[in-house]
Motif scaffolding. Structure first.
Motif, PDB file in Angstrom:
ATOM      1  N   TYR A  35      39.295  63.264  64.210  1.00  0.00           N
ATOM      2  CA  TYR A  35      38.898  63.678  62.862  1.00  0.00           C
ATOM      3  C   TYR A  35      37.402  63.976  62.796  1.00  0.00           C
ATOM      4  N   LEU A  36      36.622  63.318  63.631  1.00  0.00           N
ATOM      5  CA  LEU A  36      35.187  63.585  63.719  1.00  0.00           C
ATOM      6  C   LEU A  36      34.718  63.296  65.137  1.00  0.00           C
ATOM      7  N   THR A  37      33.549  63.807  65.480  1.00  0.00           N
ATOM      8  CA  THR A  37      33.038  63.644  66.836  1.00  0.00           C
ATOM      9  C   THR A  37      32.313  62.311  66.991  1.00  0.00           C
ATOM     10  N   ASN A  38      32.040  61.967  68.250  1.00  0.00           N
ATOM     11  CA  ASN A  38      31.289  60.757  68.539  1.00  0.00           C
ATOM     12  C   ASN A  38      29.912  60.799  67.879  1.00  0.00           C
ATOM     13  N   SER A  39      29.257  61.971  67.928  1.00  0.00           N
ATOM     14  CA  SER A  39      27.929  62.120  67.339  1.00  0.00           C
ATOM     15  C   SER A  39      27.977  61.949  65.823  1.00  0.00           C
ATOM     16  N   GLU A  40      28.958  62.551  65.183  1.00  0.00           N
ATOM     17  CA  GLU A  40      29.104  62.419  63.727  1.00  0.00           C
ATOM     18  C   GLU A  40      29.344  60.968  63.338  1.00  0.00           C
ATOM     19  N   PHE A  41      30.221  60.300  64.077  1.00  0.00           N
ATOM     20  CA  PHE A  41      30.556  58.908  63.766  1.00  0.00           C
ATOM     21  C   PHE A  41      29.317  58.017  63.859  1.00  0.00           C
ATOM     22  N   LEU A  42      28.583  58.134  64.969  1.00  0.00           N
ATOM     23  CA  LEU A  42      27.410  57.283  65.166  1.00  0.00           C
ATOM     24  C   LEU A  42      26.300  57.599  64.161  1.00  0.00           C
ATOM     25  N   SER A  43      26.167  58.863  63.803  1.00  0.00           N
ATOM     26  CA  SER A  43      25.141  59.240  62.818  1.00  0.00           C
ATOM     27  C   SER A  43      25.458  58.619  61.464  1.00  0.00           C
ATOM     28  N   GLY A  44      26.715  58.700  61.049  1.00  0.00           N
ATOM     29  CA  GLY A  44      27.125  58.107  59.782  1.00  0.00           C
ATOM     30  C   GLY A  44      26.976  56.600  59.785  1.00  0.00           C
ATOM     31  N   GLU A  78      40.617  54.977  66.327  1.00  0.00           N
ATOM     32  CA  GLU A  78      41.655  55.816  65.718  1.00  0.00           C
ATOM     33  C   GLU A  78      41.148  57.206  65.358  1.00  0.00           C
ATOM     34  N   PHE A  79      40.008  57.290  64.675  1.00  0.00           N
ATOM     35  CA  PHE A  79      39.589  58.563  64.091  1.00  0.00           C
ATOM     36  C   PHE A  79      38.791  59.441  65.046  1.00  0.00           C
ATOM     37  N   VAL A  80      38.135  58.848  66.047  1.00  0.00           N
ATOM     38  CA  VAL A  80      37.360  59.635  67.012  1.00  0.00           C
ATOM     39  C   VAL A  80      38.149  59.828  68.301  1.00  0.00           C
ATOM     40  N   GLU A  81      38.561  58.719  68.925  1.00  0.00           N
ATOM     41  CA  GLU A  81      39.198  58.800  70.237  1.00  0.00           C
ATOM     42  C   GLU A  81      40.622  59.364  70.181  1.00  0.00           C
ATOM     43  N   LEU A  82      41.381  58.981  69.148  1.00  0.00           N
ATOM     44  CA  LEU A  82      42.800  59.355  69.124  1.00  0.00           C
ATOM     45  C   LEU A  82      43.087  60.586  68.268  1.00  0.00           C
ATOM     46  N   LYS A  83      42.543  60.632  67.066  1.00  0.00           N
ATOM     47  CA  LYS A  83      42.901  61.713  66.139  1.00  0.00           C
ATOM     48  C   LYS A  83      41.847  62.808  66.034  1.00  0.00           C
ATOM     49  N   TYR A 130      48.780  51.924  66.303  1.00  0.00           N
ATOM     50  CA  TYR A 130      49.861  51.014  65.916  1.00  0.00           C
ATOM     51  C   TYR A 130      49.929  49.784  66.812  1.00  0.00           C
ATOM     52  N   ALA A 131      49.087  49.761  67.862  1.00  0.00           N
ATOM     53  CA  ALA A 131      48.988  48.540  68.673  1.00  0.00           C
ATOM     54  C   ALA A 131      48.194  47.469  67.944  1.00  0.00           C
ATOM     55  N   PHE A 132      47.297  47.873  67.044  1.00  0.00           N
ATOM     56  CA  PHE A 132      46.439  46.915  66.352  1.00  0.00           C
ATOM     57  C   PHE A 132      47.218  45.887  65.528  1.00  0.00           C
ATOM     58  N   PRO A 133      48.151  46.324  64.658  1.00  0.00           N
ATOM     59  CA  PRO A 133      48.865  45.307  63.868  1.00  0.00           C
ATOM     60  C   PRO A 133      49.678  44.355  64.713  1.00  0.00           C
ATOM     61  N   LEU A 134      50.265  44.858  65.799  1.00  0.00           N
ATOM     62  CA  LEU A 134      51.057  43.993  66.662  1.00  0.00           C
ATOM     63  C   LEU A 134      50.181  42.948  67.347  1.00  0.00           C
ATOM     64  N   LEU A 135      49.015  43.363  67.834  1.00  0.00           N
ATOM     65  CA  LEU A 135      48.113  42.428  68.496  1.00  0.00           C
ATOM     66  C   LEU A 135      47.554  41.397  67.526  1.00  0.00           C
ATOM     67  N   THR A 195      44.194  47.371  74.269  1.00  0.00           N
ATOM     68  CA  THR A 195      43.720  48.522  73.505  1.00  0.00           C
ATOM     69  C   THR A 195      43.120  49.598  74.411  1.00  0.00           C
ATOM     70  N   LEU A 196      42.496  49.187  75.524  1.00  0.00           N
ATOM     71  CA  LEU A 196      41.988  50.177  76.472  1.00  0.00           C
ATOM     72  C   LEU A 196      43.126  50.962  77.118  1.00  0.00           C
ATOM     73  N   ILE A 197      44.231  50.279  77.388  1.00  0.00           N
ATOM     74  CA  ILE A 197      45.368  50.932  78.047  1.00  0.00           C
ATOM     75  C   ILE A 197      46.198  51.741  77.049  1.00  0.00           C
ATOM     76  N   LEU A 198      46.548  51.118  75.926  1.00  0.00           N
ATOM     77  CA  LEU A 198      47.456  51.762  74.976  1.00  0.00           C
ATOM     78  C   LEU A 198      46.765  52.841  74.144  1.00  0.00           C
ATOM     79  N   GLN A 199      45.554  52.532  73.634  1.00  0.00           N
ATOM     80  CA  GLN A 199      44.810  53.454  72.770  1.00  0.00           C
ATOM     81  C   GLN A 199      45.721  54.076  71.720  1.00  0.00           C
ATOM     82  N   ASN A 200      46.385  53.214  70.977  1.00  0.00           N
ATOM     83  CA  ASN A 200      47.307  53.621  69.921  1.00  0.00           C
ATOM     84  C   ASN A 200      47.012  52.791  68.681  1.00  0.00           C
TER      85      ASN A 200
END
Length: 399
Positions: A258-267, A251-256, A159-164, A152-157
């Protein structure tokens, strides 16, 4: 509606507003209130429902509670119970998403975030540690966890999750299962209506494919893509909320974005201070995602609703479908043995997310001290995550 069902609804409502501490604390309260005090089900039935929720993807606490409701009053009571359980915390998280921007630039709010965000990462680190000590007990599970971390560190995708997950389940099942169950498997599936199975699988897969067939230029593309994203995660998440957060961050912070690291951690920090299911955190993520794209308050509400329905629907369908013939299903050891590999892969996901969450702190010594203090408090004291977050809020207000 029978008196017993009305009493059950009252108890579920009370439980919803007092259920702090995550799945481990939730099962203890269910044992005390729903088994020992009320006798809705037996202790053995509760433990089996809890085991079933661990084997299946989805929100484990929600599935256990819905399973109890099904045993007490059937499908109608199960659906009412689900709504009572999910709506309060999801509504609060939706309101938090709507009001987040208004508070984000306030000095006091920024000071509070300075403390609670590292604490939230400390909670993720503690969850990773507890999962690892619980599930990584053999060389196979340790290797699977390390492999999923590296992958996951290398692929960061996403769609790698279901396969793993699939590979982890297959490997552990193949190595741990003896060849002794053919007759039982035939007996089990001969008792299940093939049309019902096809209908059930069709419902799950239809929504999983929906996001892929909608044009990205459609004015409704983001809400539908969000539904597909959350629904897909709902199918993939084994182990409950502890695994949900790492998958969503990747998925939502690092790849897409959709929100920032600060927003994610605050929520996430806010959710930890609330009673109810960890999966209600998705309401915040969906609301922030739509807000950042300029959809306005109405769009944020839609995003929250889409996220909550999407993440919970697979698990809800699964528990209502499987509970009626769980007594036969639980005898198939190949199903049970696949869980160790799935959990090992989940530990790798959690470790990946922890590493990614720590990286933005760089050389912030205060952040590392708060993370360490949070971990030590959770590990060596009886202080729970909600209290830790409240301590962080107080520190932000007074220092």
């Amino acid at each position: 509606m029978r008196r017993r069902e009305l009493l059950f609804i009252r108890d579920v409502t009370l439980y919803t507003f007092t259920a702090f501490g995550g799945p481990q604390a939730h099962i203890a309260v269910l044992l005390r209130q729903f088994v020992q005090k009320r006798g809705y089900i037996t202790e053995e039935e509760l433990m089996e429902l809890n085991a079933l929720s661990q084997i299946m993807p989805g929100p484990s606490s929600t599935q256990t509670l819905v399973g109890i409701a099904w045993k007490v009053g059937g499908v109608r009571l199960a659906l009412i119970t689900f709504l009572i359980w999910i709506l309060p915390s999801a509504s609060i998280m939706c309101m938090a998403a709507i009001s987040f921007k208004a508070f984000a630039d306030k000095d006091k709010f920024t000071a509070i975030l300075r403390y609670i965000q590292p604490m939230a990462v400390g909670i993720v680190g503690y969850a990773t540690y507890t999962f690892a000590t619980k599930f990584l007990r053999t060389k196979v599970t340790m290797m699977l966890a390390i492999a999923s971390l590296i992958a996951t560190l290398i692929l960061q995708n996403p769609y790698a999750f279901p396969l793993l997950i699939l590979m982890g389940g297959i490997i552990s099942s193949a190595l741990e299962t003896q060849q002794q169950e053919n007759e039982l498997r035939v007996k089990l599936f001969s008792n299940v209506n093939p049309n019902k199975v096809a209908y059930f699988i069709g419902i799950l897969l239809f929504f999983a494919a929906l996001g892929a067939i909608v044009s990205r230029t459609s004015p409704f593309s983001l809400p539908i893509r969000l539904f597909e994203n959350f629904y897909r995660n709902g199918i993939l998440i084994f182990g409950g909320g502890q695994v949900l957060v790492p998958l969503m961050y990747t998925e939502f912070v690092e790849l897409k974005h959709y929100l920032t690291n600060s927003e994610f951690l605050s929520g996430y920090a806010l959710q930890q201070a609330l009673p109810g299911p960890t999966f209600s955190f998705t309401s915040f993520v969906g609301g922030i995602a739509m807000g950042d794209k300029g959809y306005g308050i109405a769009g944020q509400i839609v995003g929250s609703v889409v996220a909550v329905i999407g993440i919970n629907l697979p698990g809800l369908i699964l528990i209502l479908f499987i509970v009626p013939f769980w007594n036969d299903l639980k005898k198939i050891t190949r199903i049970k043995n696949s869980l160790s590999g799935i959990n090992a892969v989940a530990v790798g996901f959690m470790a990946t997310a922890f590493i990614m969450l720590v990286m933005p702190f760089h050389l912030n010594l205060l952040a590392y001290a708060l993370m360490a203090a949070t971990f030590l408090l959770l590990q060596f004291t009886k202080i729970k995550a909600p209290v830790v977050i409240l301590i962080g809020v107080v520190l932000g207000l007074v220092i």
